[in-house]
Design an enzyme around this catalytic site. Structure first.
Site, PDB file in Angstrom:
ATOM      1  N   HIS A 278       7.332  -7.605  -3.176  1.00  8.18           N
ATOM      2  CA  HIS A 278       7.159  -6.979  -1.861  1.00  8.18           C
ATOM      3  C   HIS A 278       8.217  -7.482  -0.886  1.00  8.18           C
ATOM      4  O   HIS A 278       8.206  -7.105   0.277  1.00  8.18           O
ATOM      5  CB  HIS A 278       5.778  -7.316  -1.283  1.00  8.18           C
ATOM      6  CG  HIS A 278       4.633  -6.571  -1.917  1.00  8.18           C
ATOM      7  ND1 HIS A 278       4.589  -5.195  -1.993  1.00  8.18           N
ATOM      8  CD2 HIS A 278       3.467  -7.006  -2.471  1.00  8.18           C
ATOM      9  CE1 HIS A 278       3.449  -4.826  -2.574  1.00  8.18           C
ATOM     10  NE2 HIS A 278       2.758  -5.908  -2.880  1.00  8.18           N
TER      11      HIS A 278
ATOM     12  N   SER B 131      -4.199   3.371   4.073  1.00  6.07           N
ATOM     13  CA  SER B 131      -4.468   2.721   2.787  1.00  6.07           C
ATOM     14  C   SER B 131      -4.638   1.212   2.996  1.00  6.07           C
ATOM     15  O   SER B 131      -5.530   0.578   2.415  1.00  6.07           O
ATOM     16  CB  SER B 131      -3.311   3.014   1.822  1.00  6.07           C
ATOM     17  OG  SER B 131      -3.539   2.425   0.576  1.00  6.07           O
TER      18      SER B 131
ATOM     19  N   GLY C  54       2.002   2.624  -3.244  1.00  5.03           N
ATOM     20  CA  GLY C  54       2.005   3.261  -4.560  1.00  5.03           C
ATOM     21  C   GLY C  54       2.606   2.339  -5.607  1.00  5.03           C
ATOM     22  O   GLY C  54       2.976   2.769  -6.705  1.00  5.03           O
ATOM     23  N   THR C  55       2.664   1.041  -5.269  1.00  6.34           N
ATOM     24  CA  THR C  55       3.219   0.033  -6.175  1.00  6.34           C
ATOM     25  C   THR C  55       2.532   0.055  -7.533  1.00  6.34           C
ATOM     26  O   THR C  55       3.180  -0.014  -8.586  1.00  6.34           O
ATOM     27  CB  THR C  55       2.986  -1.372  -5.555  1.00  6.34           C
ATOM     28  OG1 THR C  55       3.373  -1.337  -4.198  1.00  6.34           O
ATOM     29  CG2 THR C  55       3.720  -2.436  -6.314  1.00  6.34           C
ATOM     30  N   THR C  56       1.197   0.118  -7.517  1.00  6.53           N
ATOM     31  CA  THR C  56       0.418   0.036  -8.758  1.00  6.53           C
ATOM     32  C   THR C  56       0.783   1.203  -9.678  1.00  6.53           C
ATOM     33  O   THR C  56       0.906   1.034 -10.896  1.00  6.53           O
ATOM     34  CB  THR C  56      -1.091   0.064  -8.415  1.00  6.53           C
ATOM     35  OG1 THR C  56      -1.324  -0.916  -7.406  1.00  6.53           O
ATOM     36  CG2 THR C  56      -1.948  -0.225  -9.619  1.00  6.53           C
ATOM     37  N   TRP C  57       0.964   2.353  -9.091  1.00  8.57           N
ATOM     38  CA  TRP C  57       1.356   3.545  -9.859  1.00  8.57           C
ATOM     39  C   TRP C  57       2.749   3.330 -10.457  1.00  8.57           C
ATOM     40  O   TRP C  57       2.973   3.569 -11.649  1.00  8.57           O
ATOM     41  CB  TRP C  57       1.335   4.762  -8.931  1.00  8.57           C
ATOM     42  CG  TRP C  57       1.383   6.091  -9.622  1.00  8.57           C
ATOM     43  CD1 TRP C  57       1.177   6.338 -10.951  1.00  8.57           C
ATOM     44  CD2 TRP C  57       1.642   7.351  -8.999  1.00  8.57           C
ATOM     45  NE1 TRP C  57       1.286   7.698 -11.193  1.00  8.57           N
ATOM     46  CE2 TRP C  57       1.568   8.335 -10.019  1.00  8.57           C
ATOM     47  CE3 TRP C  57       1.897   7.758  -7.691  1.00  8.57           C
ATOM     48  CZ2 TRP C  57       1.767   9.696  -9.752  1.00  8.57           C
ATOM     49  CZ3 TRP C  57       2.097   9.114  -7.433  1.00  8.57           C
ATOM     50  CH2 TRP C  57       2.028  10.068  -8.452  1.00  8.57           C
TER      51      TRP C  57
ATOM     52  N   LYS D  25       0.809  -1.226   0.000  1.00  8.16           N
ATOM     53  CA  LYS D  25       0.000   0.000   0.000  1.00  8.16           C
ATOM     54  C   LYS D  25       0.844   1.280   0.000  1.00  8.16           C
ATOM     55  O   LYS D  25       0.654   2.206   0.800  1.00  8.16           O
ATOM     56  CB  LYS D  25      -1.001   0.018   1.181  1.00  8.16           C
ATOM     57  CG  LYS D  25      -1.832  -1.217   1.355  1.00  8.16           C
ATOM     58  CD  LYS D  25      -2.212  -1.943   0.093  1.00  8.16           C
ATOM     59  CE  LYS D  25      -3.244  -1.286  -0.756  1.00  8.16           C
ATOM     60  NZ  LYS D  25      -3.534  -2.113  -1.972  1.00  8.16           N
TER      61      LYS D  25
ATOM     62  N   GLY E  14      -5.623   8.168  -3.349  1.00 11.93           N
ATOM     63  CA  GLY E  14      -4.312   8.579  -3.865  1.00 11.93           C
ATOM     64  C   GLY E  14      -3.916   9.983  -3.457  1.00 11.93           C
ATOM     65  O   GLY E  14      -3.356  10.721  -4.259  1.00 11.93           O
TER      66      GLY E  14
ATOM     67  N   ARG F 226       6.418   5.302   1.285  1.00 14.91           N
ATOM     68  CA  ARG F 226       5.380   6.314   1.481  1.00 14.91           C
ATOM     69  C   ARG F 226       5.321   6.682   2.961  1.00 14.91           C
ATOM     70  O   ARG F 226       5.750   5.890   3.818  1.00 14.91           O
ATOM     71  CB  ARG F 226       4.047   5.691   1.046  1.00 14.91           C
ATOM     72  CG  ARG F 226       2.879   6.615   1.030  1.00 14.91           C
ATOM     73  CD  ARG F 226       1.615   5.885   0.592  1.00 14.91           C
ATOM     74  NE  ARG F 226       0.569   6.844   0.297  1.00 14.91           N
ATOM     75  CZ  ARG F 226      -0.669   6.530  -0.054  1.00 14.91           C
ATOM     76  NH1 ARG F 226      -1.016   5.252  -0.183  1.00 14.91           N
ATOM     77  NH2 ARG F 226      -1.556   7.461  -0.300  1.00 14.91           N
TER      78      ARG F 226
HETATM   79  N1  PPS Z   1      -2.028   5.766 -10.593  1.00 14.91           N
HETATM   80  C1  PPS Z   1      -1.973   6.055  -9.316  1.00 14.91           C
HETATM   81  N2  PPS Z   1      -1.579   7.283  -8.900  1.00 14.91           N
HETATM   82  C2  PPS Z   1      -1.514   7.603  -7.596  1.00 14.91           C
HETATM   83  N3  PPS Z   1      -1.851   6.740  -6.598  1.00 14.91           N
HETATM   84  C3  PPS Z   1      -2.254   5.505  -6.954  1.00 14.91           C
HETATM   85  C4  PPS Z   1      -2.328   5.100  -8.309  1.00 14.91           C
HETATM   86  N4  PPS Z   1      -2.763   3.811  -8.348  1.00 14.91           N
HETATM   87  C5  PPS Z   1      -2.968   3.427  -7.087  1.00 14.91           C
HETATM   88  N5  PPS Z   1      -2.669   4.446  -6.236  1.00 14.91           N
HETATM   89  C6  PPS Z   1      -2.792   4.458  -4.768  1.00 14.91           C
HETATM   90  O1  PPS Z   1      -1.777   3.601  -4.205  1.00 14.91           O
HETATM   91  C7  PPS Z   1      -2.311   2.943  -3.055  1.00 14.91           C
HETATM   92  C8  PPS Z   1      -2.261   1.445  -3.266  1.00 14.91           C
HETATM   93  O2  PPS Z   1      -0.939   1.039  -3.021  1.00 14.91           O
HETATM   94  P1  PPS Z   1      -0.246  -0.163  -3.792  1.00 14.91           P
HETATM   95  O3  PPS Z   1      -0.461  -0.009  -5.236  1.00 14.91           O
HETATM   96  O4  PPS Z   1       1.167  -0.196  -3.305  1.00 14.91           O
HETATM   97  O5  PPS Z   1      -1.016  -1.435  -3.259  1.00 14.91           O
HETATM   98  S1  PPS Z   1      -0.434  -2.942  -3.261  1.00 14.91           S
HETATM   99  O6  PPS Z   1       0.510  -3.048  -2.150  1.00 14.91           O
HETATM  100  O7  PPS Z   1       0.188  -3.200  -4.539  1.00 14.91           O
HETATM  101  O8  PPS Z   1      -1.607  -3.785  -3.011  1.00 14.91           O
HETATM  102  C9  PPS Z   1      -3.723   3.459  -2.869  1.00 14.91           C
HETATM  103  O9  PPS Z   1      -3.601   4.593  -2.023  1.00 14.91           O
HETATM  104  P2  PPS Z   1      -4.811   5.154  -1.128  1.00 14.91           P
HETATM  105  O10 PPS Z   1      -5.724   5.841  -2.079  1.00 14.91           O
HETATM  106  O11 PPS Z   1      -4.165   6.115  -0.167  1.00 14.91           O
HETATM  107  O12 PPS Z   1      -5.433   3.996  -0.443  1.00 14.91           O
HETATM  108  C10 PPS Z   1      -4.092   3.844  -4.295  1.00 14.91           C
HETATM  109  O13 PPS Z   1      -5.156   4.749  -4.397  1.00 14.91           O
END
Ligand code: PPS
Length: 330
Positions: free
Chosen positions: A144, A174, A73-76, A71, A296, A166
């Site tokens: 991870h 998150s 910002g991995t997806t970003w 949680k 986010g 983060r």
């Molecule tokens: N494109 C993009 N831009 C900015 N932020 C983004 C994006 N995609 C995912 N998020 C936010 O990242 C949080 C999820 O974290 P992870 O992606 O690391 O989750 S995981 O560990 O892979 O399950 C989660 O943060 P929170 O909104 O604070 O819960 C997501 O909303």
């Protein structure tokens, strides 16, 4: 094969259960049991994957590993790196923003998790000894795992590692939302104060948070050509600057500002969360694809933390990060 005390995970159908009674065990938020190995907590399938990866994974010099605890910002980061490496075929074609979905953007049809697979989930959990030899270079993976659990071939090859972290308070919030989203309506939300306690104690998959961060931080200081250390808040504050730095680090510098803007636009939270592929369906390990996108924003913790919680986590943060030169509150 001995299977005493092995934990079954029907959804992952692990073919090689390992003996778990040698590991300290805790329950994580009623979600699953977690087991401690070398200071970090893992679910059983992740522990098995860690063992297989250590034994079998061979890194190539041109591999790229994205690394993070959960949680963060991995997806970003996955979307950005995938777009930097593979999504720039049409760089010379100026595209209207509304036309963006119609052009050749792999993120339209594929989730960031299927574009950049998490090695312990999609790669090894579903297939303990996958044949990755035919995968074209540069291979882009995510993990991870803490730095200490990476195989020597990743640590010692010329491959690149990008670590993202983060603010721990936003991370905890998150995480709470994410695991609540996979609880049943009957279960209801997990109590926030209990979730907070277990975060502070590091009792969650791939926790403790600060230990995870610090080992990558120290490694990045020693090997700055190999390991790029990023913070979610830095990217939010200066997306263009950070994405340019990321592209240069990956050996794919941008040639003009339009390219930078295009990658950022393609990977924006608003766009990704509204793409059909990310709205429905689930990942190969059964997590709903829409649960990876929420607000986010920086500072959402202020809507959830009591003053005491803020002070407690700040105290842990100062104690852990003292004299490291790292400030996660900026
Ligand atoms: N494109 C993009 N831009 C900015 N932020 C983004 C994006 N995609 C995912 N998020 C936010 O990242 C949080 C999820 O974290 P992870 O992606 O690391 O989750 S995981 O560990 O892979 O399950 C989660 O943060 P929170 O909104 O604070 O819960 C997501 O909303």
């Amino acid at each position: 094969m001995e299977t005493k005390n092995a934990v079954e995970h029907p959804s992952f159908n692990s073919p090689k259960p390992i003996l778990l009674d040698q590991y300290p065990k805790k329950n994580f938020w009623d979600f699953s049991d977690i087991f401690q190995s070398q200071g970090f907590w893992y679910t059983n399938p992740h522990l098995e994957a860690a063992r297989d990866i250590l034994a079998h994974f061979e890194s190539r010099d041109d591999d790229i590993f994205l690394t993070s605890s959960i949680k963060i910002g991995t997806t970003w980061l996955k979307a950005l790196c995938f777009s930097i490496i593979h999504g720039r075929k049409n760089v010379d074609v100026k595209v209207d923003e509304e036309e963006e979905d119609k052009e050749d953007d792999p993120l339209v049809k594929n989730t960031p998790s299927s574009c950049v697979q998490t090695i312990e989930n999609e790669v090894y959990m579903t297939n303990p000894t996958p044949d990755l030899s035919g995968m074209p270079s540069p291979r882009l993976f995510h993990t991870h795992f803490p730095y200490s659990a990476l195989p020597d071939s990743i640590k010692n090859s010329e491959c690149k590692i990008v670590y993202i972290t983060r603010n721990p308070k936003d991370t905890m919030v998150s995480m709470w939302h994410f695991f609540n989203s996979v609880r049943t309506p009957e279960q209801g939300p997990y109590p926030f104060d209990r979730a907070f306690e277990s975060f502070c104690d590091g009792l969650y998959p791939f926790g403790p948070f600060f230990d995870h961060v610090l080992v990558y931080w120290e490694a990045s200081l020693k090997k700055s050509d190999k390991i790029l250390f990023l913070r979610y808040e830095e990217i939010k504050r200066d997306p263009k600057g950070l994405v340019k730095r990321l592209a240069s680090f990956l050996g794919r510098p941008f040639v003009n500002e339009e390219e930078v803007e295009k990658v950022l636009r393609r990977c924006s939270l608003d766009r990704l969360k509204n793409l059909e592929v990310n709205k429905n369906g689930s990942t190969t390990v059964g997590l709903p694809t829409n649960s990876f996108y929420r607000l986010g924003v920086v500072g959402d913790w202020k809507n959830h933390f009591s003053h005491e919680m803020e002070e407690r986590l700040d105290q842990i943060s100062s104690m852990k990060l003292e004299k490291t030169g790292l400030d996660l509150n900026k």
